[in-house]
Design a protein around this motif. Structure first.
Motif, PDB file in Angstrom:
ATOM      1  N   ASP A   1      -8.528  -7.441  -7.426  1.00  0.00           N
ATOM      2  CA  ASP A   1      -8.015  -7.874  -6.132  1.00  0.00           C
ATOM      3  C   ASP A   1      -7.612  -6.657  -5.324  1.00  0.00           C
ATOM      4  O   ASP A   1      -6.920  -5.769  -5.831  1.00  0.00           O
ATOM      5  CB  ASP A   1      -6.796  -8.779  -6.298  1.00  0.00           C
ATOM      6  N   LEU A   2      -8.044  -6.622  -4.067  1.00  0.00           N
ATOM      7  CA  LEU A   2      -7.608  -5.595  -3.129  1.00  0.00           C
ATOM      8  C   LEU A   2      -6.493  -6.225  -2.304  1.00  0.00           C
ATOM      9  O   LEU A   2      -6.687  -7.253  -1.657  1.00  0.00           O
ATOM     10  CB  LEU A   2      -8.756  -5.140  -2.245  1.00  0.00           C
ATOM     11  N   ILE A   3      -5.318  -5.606  -2.375  1.00  0.00           N
ATOM     12  CA  ILE A   3      -4.094  -6.186  -1.840  1.00  0.00           C
ATOM     13  C   ILE A   3      -3.591  -5.351  -0.668  1.00  0.00           C
ATOM     14  O   ILE A   3      -3.537  -4.123  -0.751  1.00  0.00           O
ATOM     15  CB  ILE A   3      -3.010  -6.212  -2.940  1.00  0.00           C
ATOM     16  N   ARG A   4      -3.187  -6.036   0.384  1.00  0.00           N
ATOM     17  CA  ARG A   4      -2.628  -5.346   1.548  1.00  0.00           C
ATOM     18  C   ARG A   4      -1.163  -5.711   1.702  1.00  0.00           C
ATOM     19  O   ARG A   4      -0.794  -6.881   1.654  1.00  0.00           O
ATOM     20  CB  ARG A   4      -3.391  -5.721   2.798  1.00  0.00           C
ATOM     21  N   THR A   5      -0.343  -4.693   1.883  1.00  0.00           N
ATOM     22  CA  THR A   5       1.071  -4.871   2.187  1.00  0.00           C
ATOM     23  C   THR A   5       1.354  -4.055   3.442  1.00  0.00           C
ATOM     24  O   THR A   5       1.372  -2.829   3.394  1.00  0.00           O
ATOM     25  CB  THR A   5       1.971  -4.381   1.038  1.00  0.00           C
ATOM     26  N   GLY A   6       1.501  -4.721   4.554  1.00  0.00           N
ATOM     27  CA  GLY A   6       1.672  -4.004   5.812  1.00  0.00           C
ATOM     28  C   GLY A   6       0.406  -3.226   6.121  1.00  0.00           C
ATOM     29  O   GLY A   6      -0.684  -3.769   6.155  1.00  0.00           O
ATOM     30  N   ALA A   7       0.561  -1.911   6.277  1.00  0.00           N
ATOM     31  CA  ALA A   7      -0.582  -1.048   6.591  1.00  0.00           C
ATOM     32  C   ALA A   7      -1.162  -0.374   5.352  1.00  0.00           C
ATOM     33  O   ALA A   7      -2.091   0.413   5.452  1.00  0.00           O
ATOM     34  CB  ALA A   7      -0.158   0.010   7.609  1.00  0.00           C
ATOM     35  N   ARG A   8      -0.641  -0.658   4.177  1.00  0.00           N
ATOM     36  CA  ARG A   8      -1.058   0.013   2.944  1.00  0.00           C
ATOM     37  C   ARG A   8      -1.839  -0.938   2.055  1.00  0.00           C
ATOM     38  O   ARG A   8      -1.691  -2.155   2.135  1.00  0.00           O
ATOM     39  CB  ARG A   8       0.156   0.562   2.184  1.00  0.00           C
ATOM     40  N   TRP A   9      -2.659  -0.348   1.160  1.00  0.00           N
ATOM     41  CA  TRP A   9      -3.514  -1.108   0.251  1.00  0.00           C
ATOM     42  C   TRP A   9      -3.277  -0.701  -1.195  1.00  0.00           C
ATOM     43  O   TRP A   9      -2.916   0.436  -1.479  1.00  0.00           O
ATOM     44  CB  TRP A   9      -4.980  -0.859   0.584  1.00  0.00           C
ATOM     45  N   ALA A  10      -3.509  -1.633  -2.107  1.00  0.00           N
ATOM     46  CA  ALA A  10      -3.438  -1.390  -3.551  1.00  0.00           C
ATOM     47  C   ALA A  10      -4.502  -2.268  -4.205  1.00  0.00           C
ATOM     48  O   ALA A  10      -5.177  -3.051  -3.540  1.00  0.00           O
ATOM     49  CB  ALA A  10      -2.051  -1.730  -4.081  1.00  0.00           C
ATOM     50  N   TRP A  11      -4.632  -2.142  -5.517  1.00  0.00           N
ATOM     51  CA  TRP A  11      -5.569  -2.982  -6.259  1.00  0.00           C
ATOM     52  C   TRP A  11      -4.958  -3.350  -7.601  1.00  0.00           C
ATOM     53  O   TRP A  11      -4.062  -2.682  -8.097  1.00  0.00           O
ATOM     54  CB  TRP A  11      -6.915  -2.284  -6.458  1.00  0.00           C
ATOM     55  N   VAL A  12      -5.447  -4.441  -8.177  1.00  0.00           N
ATOM     56  CA  VAL A  12      -5.011  -4.886  -9.497  1.00  0.00           C
ATOM     57  C   VAL A  12      -6.179  -5.593 -10.178  1.00  0.00           C
ATOM     58  O   VAL A  12      -6.930  -6.327  -9.537  1.00  0.00           O
ATOM     59  CB  VAL A  12      -3.766  -5.807  -9.417  1.00  0.00           C
ATOM     60  N   GLU A  13      -6.351  -5.319 -11.474  1.00  0.00           N
ATOM     61  CA  GLU A  13      -7.379  -6.023 -12.252  1.00  0.00           C
ATOM     62  C   GLU A  13      -6.746  -7.260 -12.880  1.00  0.00           C
ATOM     63  O   GLU A  13      -5.613  -7.216 -13.373  1.00  0.00           O
ATOM     64  CB  GLU A  13      -7.952  -5.124 -13.342  1.00  0.00           C
ATOM     65  N   CYS A  14      -7.493  -8.368 -12.853  1.00  0.00           N
ATOM     66  CA  CYS A  14      -7.022  -9.640 -13.397  1.00  0.00           C
ATOM     67  C   CYS A  14      -8.081 -10.219 -14.332  1.00  0.00           C
ATOM     68  O   CYS A  14      -9.237  -9.835 -14.290  1.00  0.00           O
ATOM     69  CB  CYS A  14      -6.769 -10.635 -12.268  1.00  0.00           C
ATOM     70  N   ARG A  15      -7.635 -11.153 -15.171  1.00  0.00           N
ATOM     71  CA  ARG A  15      -8.564 -11.863 -16.050  1.00  0.00           C
ATOM     72  C   ARG A  15      -8.157 -13.326 -16.087  1.00  0.00           C
ATOM     73  O   ARG A  15      -7.030 -13.695 -15.764  1.00  0.00           O
ATOM     74  CB  ARG A  15      -8.548 -11.295 -17.464  1.00  0.00           C
TER      75      ARG A  15
END
Length: 71
Positions: A19-33
């Motif tokens: 998942d590519l996640i946006r919080t405000g103007a910043r981005w992060a990612w997390v792997e899920c199963r």
């Protein structure tokens, strides 16, 4: 601001995603199963990673760390 999943990139089996996640103007990612026999749905494998300026940078970082995800 609450994090929002903007893109979900699934593997060929449909059992893993990034998942590519946006919080405000910043981005992060997390792997899920997910496990088909478990009705829980998606589970995060780790906390969100990164503090990127855009989705492309978050995806590139994920591709370098998640074996099934192609750049």
């Amino acid at each position: 601001m609450k994090p929002v999943v903007h893109h979900s990139l699934e593997d060929a089996t449909g059992d893993r995603c990034v998942d590519l996640i946006r919080t405000g103007a910043r981005w992060a990612w997390v792997e899920c199963r997910r496990d088909p026999e478990d009705a829980h749905g998606w589970r995060r494998l780790h906390p969100p990673r990164g503090d990127f300026a855009d989705a492309a940078a978050a995806r590139a970082d994920a591709a370098g760390q998640v074996a099934w995800l192609e750049a």
